[in-house]
Design a protein around this motif. Structure first.
Motif, mmCIF file in Angstrom:
data_model
loop_
_atom_site.group_PDB
_atom_site.id
_atom_site.type_symbol
_atom_site.label_atom_id
_atom_site.label_comp_id
_atom_site.label_asym_id
_atom_site.label_seq_id
_atom_site.Cartn_x
_atom_site.Cartn_y
_atom_site.Cartn_z
ATOM 1 N N LYS A 1 0.853 -1.187 0.000
ATOM 2 C CA LYS A 1 0.000 0.000 0.000
ATOM 3 C C LYS A 1 0.890 1.238 0.000
ATOM 4 C CE LYS A 1 -3.980 2.132 0.576
ATOM 5 N NZ LYS A 1 -4.608 2.587 -0.618
ATOM 6 N N LEU A 2 0.726 2.075 -1.026
ATOM 7 C CA LEU A 2 1.535 3.282 -1.157
ATOM 8 C C LEU A 2 0.733 4.500 -0.702
ATOM 9 C CD1 LEU A 2 3.030 2.518 -4.672
ATOM 10 C CD2 LEU A 2 4.210 2.347 -2.487
ATOM 11 N N SER A 3 1.410 5.417 -0.021
ATOM 12 C CA SER A 3 0.764 6.648 0.432
ATOM 13 C C SER A 3 0.569 7.597 -0.746
ATOM 14 C CB SER A 3 1.617 7.327 1.508
ATOM 15 O OG SER A 3 2.796 7.865 0.918
ATOM 16 N N LEU B 1 11.595 3.478 -1.179
ATOM 17 C CA LEU B 1 11.001 2.936 -2.402
ATOM 18 C C LEU B 1 12.005 2.108 -3.187
ATOM 19 C CD1 LEU B 1 8.919 6.070 -3.445
ATOM 20 C CD2 LEU B 1 7.984 3.832 -2.784
ATOM 21 N N GLU B 2 13.260 2.525 -3.182
ATOM 22 C CA GLU B 2 14.300 1.747 -3.866
ATOM 23 C C GLU B 2 14.625 0.470 -3.101
ATOM 24 O OE1 GLU B 2 17.407 4.655 -4.376
ATOM 25 O OE2 GLU B 2 16.563 5.340 -6.274
ATOM 26 N N ALA B 3 14.745 0.572 -1.781
ATOM 27 C CA ALA B 3 15.086 -0.599 -0.962
ATOM 28 C C ALA B 3 13.994 -1.661 -1.025
ATOM 29 C CB ALA B 3 15.332 -0.174 0.484
ATOM 30 N N SER B 4 12.738 -1.242 -1.111
ATOM 31 C CA SER B 4 11.627 -2.195 -1.161
ATOM 32 C C SER B 4 11.426 -2.792 -2.553
ATOM 33 C CB SER B 4 10.337 -1.522 -0.700
ATOM 34 O OG SER B 4 9.927 -0.538 -1.638
ATOM 35 N N GLY B 5 12.101 -2.227 -3.556
ATOM 36 C CA GLY B 5 11.984 -2.745 -4.910
ATOM 37 C C GLY B 5 10.873 -2.111 -5.730
ATOM 38 N N VAL B 6 10.143 -1.148 -5.166
ATOM 39 C CA VAL B 6 9.112 -0.457 -5.952
ATOM 40 C C VAL B 6 9.785 0.275 -7.106
ATOM 41 C CG1 VAL B 6 7.352 1.364 -5.925
ATOM 42 C CG2 VAL B 6 7.501 -0.240 -4.019
ATOM 43 N N ILE B 7 10.871 0.989 -6.817
ATOM 44 C CA ILE B 7 11.683 1.608 -7.874
ATOM 45 C C ILE B 7 12.777 0.610 -8.212
ATOM 46 C CG2 ILE B 7 13.233 3.494 -8.501
ATOM 47 C CD1 ILE B 7 11.689 5.288 -6.542
ATOM 48 N N LYS B 8 12.672 0.026 -9.423
ATOM 49 C CA LYS B 8 13.639 -0.982 -9.847
ATOM 50 C C LYS B 8 14.876 -0.357 -10.468
ATOM 51 C CE LYS B 8 11.935 -4.560 -11.972
ATOM 52 N NZ LYS B 8 11.153 -5.478 -12.820
ATOM 53 N N ALA B 9 14.695 0.753 -11.181
ATOM 54 C CA ALA B 9 15.818 1.403 -11.858
ATOM 55 C C ALA B 9 15.375 2.784 -12.327
ATOM 56 C CB ALA B 9 16.274 0.581 -13.059
ATOM 57 N N ARG B 10 16.335 3.633 -12.568
ATOM 58 C CA ARG B 10 16.075 4.928 -13.200
ATOM 59 C C ARG B 10 16.878 4.924 -14.496
ATOM 60 N NH1 ARG B 10 16.400 9.295 -8.290
ATOM 61 N NH2 ARG B 10 16.019 7.801 -6.637
ATOM 62 N N VAL B 11 16.165 5.063 -15.617
ATOM 63 C CA VAL B 11 16.796 4.880 -16.920
ATOM 64 C C VAL B 11 16.459 6.032 -17.869
ATOM 65 C CG1 VAL B 11 16.733 2.360 -16.717
ATOM 66 C CG2 VAL B 11 14.867 3.551 -17.833
ATOM 67 N N ALA B 12 17.197 6.097 -18.962
ATOM 68 C CA ALA B 12 16.891 7.030 -20.048
ATOM 69 C C ALA B 12 16.144 6.262 -21.124
ATOM 70 C CB ALA B 12 18.178 7.610 -20.618
#
Length: 152
Positions: free
Chosen positions: A2-4, A43-54
């Motif tokens: 659940k995301l705020s 968010l990165e540690a939980s894996g919601v954000i998998k990567a930041r890409v171009a």
């Protein structure tokens, strides 16, 4: 998970432009930079954000032809599935691979420069694979909608 509302706001902005500075992102999300930074780390540690890409323009990098290929395997033994999965992971032309229901076993999104390059790719990589029974290719004529943003 659940995301705020704050987290959803951060994710929407990052999907629009992952190159935003912390200051720009905190302004757009109306929160303190320290709070934003902690939320990004979570968010990165939980894996919601998998990567930041171009996101690149395929035509500008010699990958303008997009092909959607339906692939059927001869059988579904662990050996066959593992071999096919390994093949997919090794080939950079395969942008996406989904296991699907229906007549085909997998759908591939493949990018090459042109039809000749695709024919070479197909002949040397897919059709020579002993585990692949058939490949049906559909050429994308026009991108009507293409996005990497998930609906939040």
């Amino acid at each position: 998970m659940k995301l705020s509302d704050q987290e959803l706001s951060i994710l929407r902005e990052l999907q629009r432009d992952a190159s935003l500075s912390l200051a720009e992102l905190s302004d757009r999300c109306s929160m303190a930079q320290s709070t934003l930074w902690r939320k990004l780390q979570d968010l990165e540690a939980s894996g919601v954000i998998k990567a930041r890409v171009a996101v690149l323009d395929p035509a500008m990098v010699d990958a303008k032809l997009c092909v959607l290929a339906s692939v059927s395997l001869h059988d579904h033994t662990e050996e066959a599935v593992n071999a096919f999965t390994s093949l997919v992971q090794r080939l950079p032309q395969i942008m996406e691979c989904q296991k699907v229901s229906g007549e085909a076993d997998y759908m591939l999104k493949i990018r090459t420069n042109d039809v000749d390059a695709y024919e070479q790719f197909m002949s040397h990589n897919l059709l020579r694979n002993p585990y692949i029974r058939s490949v049906t290719s559909s050429f994308v004529l026009k991108d009507v909608k293409s996005t990497t943003a998930l609906p939040l």
